[in-house]
Scaffold this motif. Structure first.
Motif, PDB file in Angstrom:
ATOM      1  N   MET A   1       0.829  -1.168   0.000  1.00  0.00           N
ATOM      2  CA  MET A   1       0.000   0.000   0.000  1.00  0.00           C
ATOM      3  C   MET A   1       0.873   1.231   0.000  1.00  0.00           C
ATOM      4  SD  MET A   1      -3.330  -0.502   2.324  1.00  0.00           S
ATOM      5  CE  MET A   1      -2.663  -1.526   3.608  1.00  0.00           C
ATOM      6  N   SER A   7      -3.394   1.073  -3.685  1.00  0.00           N
ATOM      7  CA  SER A   7      -2.222   0.391  -4.215  1.00  0.00           C
ATOM      8  C   SER A   7      -1.787   1.072  -5.498  1.00  0.00           C
ATOM      9  CB  SER A   7      -2.552  -1.077  -4.506  1.00  0.00           C
ATOM     10  OG  SER A   7      -2.837  -1.747  -3.316  1.00  0.00           O
ATOM     11  N   VAL A  17       3.843  -2.164  -2.625  1.00  0.00           N
ATOM     12  CA  VAL A  17       3.628  -2.263  -1.186  1.00  0.00           C
ATOM     13  C   VAL A  17       4.807  -1.624  -0.465  1.00  0.00           C
ATOM     14  CG1 VAL A  17       3.371  -3.849   0.757  1.00  0.00           C
ATOM     15  CG2 VAL A  17       2.311  -4.402  -1.441  1.00  0.00           C
ATOM     16  N   ASP A  18       4.505  -0.774   0.485  1.00  0.00           N
ATOM     17  CA  ASP A  18       5.527  -0.182   1.330  1.00  0.00           C
ATOM     18  C   ASP A  18       5.805  -1.180   2.454  1.00  0.00           C
ATOM     19  OD1 ASP A  18       7.039   1.199   3.201  1.00  0.00           O
ATOM     20  OD2 ASP A  18       5.911   3.069   2.970  1.00  0.00           O
ATOM     21  N   HIS A  19       6.771  -2.041   2.235  1.00  0.00           N
ATOM     22  CA  HIS A  19       7.054  -3.130   3.176  1.00  0.00           C
ATOM     23  C   HIS A  19       7.426  -2.609   4.560  1.00  0.00           C
ATOM     24  CE1 HIS A  19       6.716  -6.286   0.168  1.00  0.00           C
ATOM     25  NE2 HIS A  19       7.349  -5.466  -0.661  1.00  0.00           N
ATOM     26  N   GLN A  20       8.169  -1.524   4.625  1.00  0.00           N
ATOM     27  CA  GLN A  20       8.552  -0.983   5.932  1.00  0.00           C
ATOM     28  C   GLN A  20       7.338  -0.466   6.682  1.00  0.00           C
ATOM     29  OE1 GLN A  20      11.659  -1.344   7.365  1.00  0.00           O
ATOM     30  NE2 GLN A  20      10.425  -0.805   9.150  1.00  0.00           N
ATOM     31  N   ALA A  21       6.390   0.133   5.970  1.00  0.00           N
ATOM     32  CA  ALA A  21       5.162   0.609   6.620  1.00  0.00           C
ATOM     33  C   ALA A  21       4.360  -0.556   7.190  1.00  0.00           C
ATOM     34  CB  ALA A  21       4.317   1.412   5.640  1.00  0.00           C
ATOM     35  N   VAL A  22       4.354  -1.672   6.483  1.00  0.00           N
ATOM     36  CA  VAL A  22       3.663  -2.866   6.979  1.00  0.00           C
ATOM     37  C   VAL A  22       4.340  -3.374   8.251  1.00  0.00           C
ATOM     38  CG1 VAL A  22       3.061  -5.275   6.472  1.00  0.00           C
ATOM     39  CG2 VAL A  22       2.791  -3.515   4.705  1.00  0.00           C
ATOM     40  N   VAL A  23       5.656  -3.435   8.243  1.00  0.00           N
ATOM     41  CA  VAL A  23       6.414  -3.871   9.425  1.00  0.00           C
ATOM     42  C   VAL A  23       6.178  -2.909  10.586  1.00  0.00           C
ATOM     43  CG1 VAL A  23       8.734  -4.201  10.373  1.00  0.00           C
ATOM     44  CG2 VAL A  23       8.167  -5.130   8.119  1.00  0.00           C
ATOM     45  N   ASP A  24       6.232  -1.600  10.313  1.00  0.00           N
ATOM     46  CA  ASP A  24       6.034  -0.602  11.368  1.00  0.00           C
ATOM     47  C   ASP A  24       4.652  -0.723  11.999  1.00  0.00           C
ATOM     48  OD1 ASP A  24       8.582   0.321  10.802  1.00  0.00           O
ATOM     49  OD2 ASP A  24       7.894   2.097   9.694  1.00  0.00           O
ATOM     50  N   LEU A  25       3.623  -0.879  11.175  1.00  0.00           N
ATOM     51  CA  LEU A  25       2.269  -1.025  11.703  1.00  0.00           C
ATOM     52  C   LEU A  25       2.132  -2.300  12.522  1.00  0.00           C
ATOM     53  CD1 LEU A  25      -0.673  -0.228  12.051  1.00  0.00           C
ATOM     54  CD2 LEU A  25      -1.131  -1.283   9.810  1.00  0.00           C
ATOM     55  N   THR A  26       2.691  -3.374  12.019  1.00  0.00           N
ATOM     56  CA  THR A  26       2.633  -4.637  12.756  1.00  0.00           C
ATOM     57  C   THR A  26       3.309  -4.501  14.110  1.00  0.00           C
ATOM     58  OG1 THR A  26       2.614  -5.867  10.674  1.00  0.00           O
ATOM     59  CG2 THR A  26       3.217  -7.094  12.664  1.00  0.00           C
TER      60      THR A  26
END
Length: 92
Positions: A1, A7, A17-26
């Motif tokens: 995302m 997307s 996909v903003d992989h770091q944003a996914v990791v940060d949110l998780t």
């Protein structure tokens, strides 16, 4: 995302996909105590509020339904703009 909550299409019509944003949110969600132990003053409210904040940041309009005190459901519908099947995510 992307930061818009939509997307971005790249290459062979695949979403970016903003992989770091996914990791940060998780990581943010995992750090929030969300055990339902009312006797100890613990519930799921803070986690739901974090999800609502992220959804609002995407420009989405989440609805919060309080099942019981401290036990909210966060619901949002995101129109994809294309015909096709519907996808539902449920986190528990």
């Amino acid at each position: 995302m992307t930061g818009t909550g939509r997307s971005a299409r790249t290459g062979a019509d695949r979403p970016s996909v903003d992989h770091q944003a996914v990791v940060d949110l998780t990581q943010r969600l995992v750090r929030i105590p969300s055990v339902n132990r009312p006797a100890d003053g613990l519930n799921e409210q803070a986690a739901a509020e974090a999800v609502v904040q992220v959804m609002n940041g995407f420009g989405w309009e989440p609805v919060v339904e309080m099942v019981r005190p401290g036990r909210p459901n966060v619901i949002v519908t995101v129109e994809g703009g294309l015909a096709g099947p519907t996808l539902m995510f449920e986190g528990h």
